[in-house]
Design an enzyme around this catalytic site. Structure first.
Site, PDB file in Angstrom:
ATOM      1  N   HIS A  16       1.082  -6.451  21.055  1.00 11.56           N
ATOM      2  CA  HIS A  16       1.156  -7.561  20.066  1.00 11.56           C
ATOM      3  C   HIS A  16       0.819  -8.913  21.197  1.00 11.56           C
ATOM      4  CE1 HIS A  16       3.432  -6.459  16.918  1.00 11.56           C
ATOM      5  NE2 HIS A  16       3.850  -5.543  17.797  1.00 11.56           N
ATOM      6  N   GLU A 197      11.377   1.868  13.667  1.00 15.22           N
ATOM      7  CA  GLU A 197      11.566   0.954  14.892  1.00 15.22           C
ATOM      8  C   GLU A 197      13.148   1.305  15.037  1.00 15.22           C
ATOM      9  OE1 GLU A 197       9.741  -3.598  15.066  1.00 15.22           O
ATOM     10  OE2 GLU A 197      10.465  -3.551  17.506  1.00 15.22           O
TER      11      GLU A 197
HETATM   12  N1  ADE Z   1       6.323  -8.737  16.376  1.00 14.36           N
HETATM   13  C1  ADE Z   1       6.156  -8.181  17.496  1.00 14.36           C
HETATM   14  N2  ADE Z   1       6.525  -7.497  17.940  1.00 14.36           N
HETATM   15  C2  ADE Z   1       7.558  -6.479  17.505  1.00 14.36           C
HETATM   16  C3  ADE Z   1       7.844  -5.261  17.253  1.00 14.36           C
HETATM   17  N3  ADE Z   1       8.331  -5.036  18.529  1.00 14.36           N
HETATM   18  N4  ADE Z   1       8.505  -5.684  15.532  1.00 14.36           N
HETATM   19  C4  ADE Z   1       8.247  -5.254  14.602  1.00 14.36           C
HETATM   20  N5  ADE Z   1       7.541  -6.968  14.271  1.00 14.36           N
HETATM   21  C5  ADE Z   1       6.608  -7.029  15.801  1.00 14.36           C
HETATM   22 ZN    ZN Z   2       4.983  -3.593  17.689  1.00 11.11          ZN
END
Ligand code: ADE
Ligand code: ZN
Length: 330
Positions: A16, A197
């Site tokens: 990101h 995640e």
């Molecule tokens: N946006 C930036 N990092 C993120 C992550 N690890 N999981 C979800 N959205 C994100």
């Molecule tokens: Zn991410």
């Protein structure tokens, strides 16, 4: 081994760009744009980066990016990251950005697009680094907003290599964005999504089935579901895993507890990535080094993972062959 890992031609698929904002640049952009920060020093910022979960990180991530206002800001942010990545032996970067997080504070779509695109051209000219751009949707906001952004991005479709899905996962399942991803597919735009995640393995299956994605971001919950594991093994769909991020966001307690070795042993196609390097303890190289320290992997395994990333990247076939050839001589 550390020198060898630095020289290995590494490809980053999960970054990101707003999460690459180092505190020093945050302060200089805040001064340039007259934005007040809730911190007095760079050290204070780093101390604040002690997260209990994904949401506690996202709160600071969205706050930090408020210093980004102009095309030049996005250009400088990306160039600072590309330079660090180049020094770490990264040869190709796929950066994602969150247009809604900028639109919602009055920064027009053209601003990040133009600034990032210019930096991507400069990185290729300066270091021969290739790049790809992923436009991500915020899953904790309405799907109609994501659809609107997708339509408004029409003048930039040529610059979009894929669309993605990120932000707070639990309670925002992939199916919420079925229509948006269907529209992206109709436009011929490849699709990736964060799944598994903090969310369950079921979100990974759902992202594959409903969003028709070609890559899964994170996916570390996959071991919960034997049927999904069989599907990942057979399809060889790539997972962009970010081990240091998973430790810092308490997805796993320590590196030693990370499921990466089990995922690899069971034949899942994984890659190593940084996610938000300014917040989680470094870039791609640090993620490779952390795996070396935790798992004592040999050169062949690291070559396999670097090769997976080259194979899974959005890049011309000539570039892919060139990088695979380079890797074979390591
Ligand atoms: N946006 C930036 N990092 C993120 C992550 N690890 N999981 C979800 N959205 C994100
Ligand atoms: Zn991410």
């Amino acid at each position: 081994m550390k020198t060898w890992l630095r020289e290995l031609p590494k490809v980053e698929l999960h970054l990101h760009i707003e999460g690459s904002l180092e505190p020093e640049l945050m302060f200089s952009l805040a001064a340039r744009n007259n934005v007040a920060l809730p911190y007095d020093t760079v050290d204070e910022v780093r101390t604040a980066y002690d997260f209990s979960d994904l949401q506690s990180f996202l709160n600071l991530y969205y706050q930090g990016m408020r210093v980004l206002h102009t095309e030049q800001d996005f250009h400088d942010l990306a160039m600072a990251y590309f330079e660090r990545a180049h020094e770490e032996g990264v040869v190709h970067v796929e950066l994602s950005f969150d247009p809604q997080a900028h639109l919602n504070r009055g920064v027009e779509l053209a601003v990040p697009f133009e600034g990032l695109r210019r930096a991507m051209r400069d990185a290729e000219r300066r270091w021969g680094m290739t790049t790809a751009l992923i436009m991500s949707f915020l899953r904790d906001r309405d799907a109609s907003e994501a659809m609107d952004v997708l339509e408004r991005a029409a003048p930039f479709y040529e610059s979009i290599d894929a669309v993605g899905l990120d932000s707070a996962e639990v309670g925002n399942p992939p199916a919420k964005f079925a229509a948006v991803f269907e529209r992206a597919k109709a436009l011929g735009i490849p699709r990736v999504a964060h799944a598994g995640e903090e969310g369950p393995a079921a979100y990974i299956s759902e992202a594959l089935e409903v969003l028709d994605i070609c890559r899964i971001d994170h996916g570390v919950a996959c071991l919960q579901d034997a049927e999904l594991m069989a599907c990942l093994r057979e399809s060889q769909i790539p997972l962009t895993v970010c081990p240091l991020s998973n430790v810092r966001l308490k997805v796993v307690p320590t590196m030693a507890d990370h499921p990466l070795p089990a995922m690899i042993e069971q034949g899942v196609k994984v890659t190593l990535n940084s996610d938000d390097p300014a917040y989680f303890g470094g870039g791609v190289l640090n993620n490779y080094l952390a795996c070396f320290e935790a798992f004592d992997w040999d050169r062949d395994l690291f070559k396999q993972l670097a090769g997976n990333a080259i194979e899974a990247a959005f890049m011309p076939e000539t570039r892919r062959s060139e990088l695979l050839e380079r890797l074979s001589t390591c």
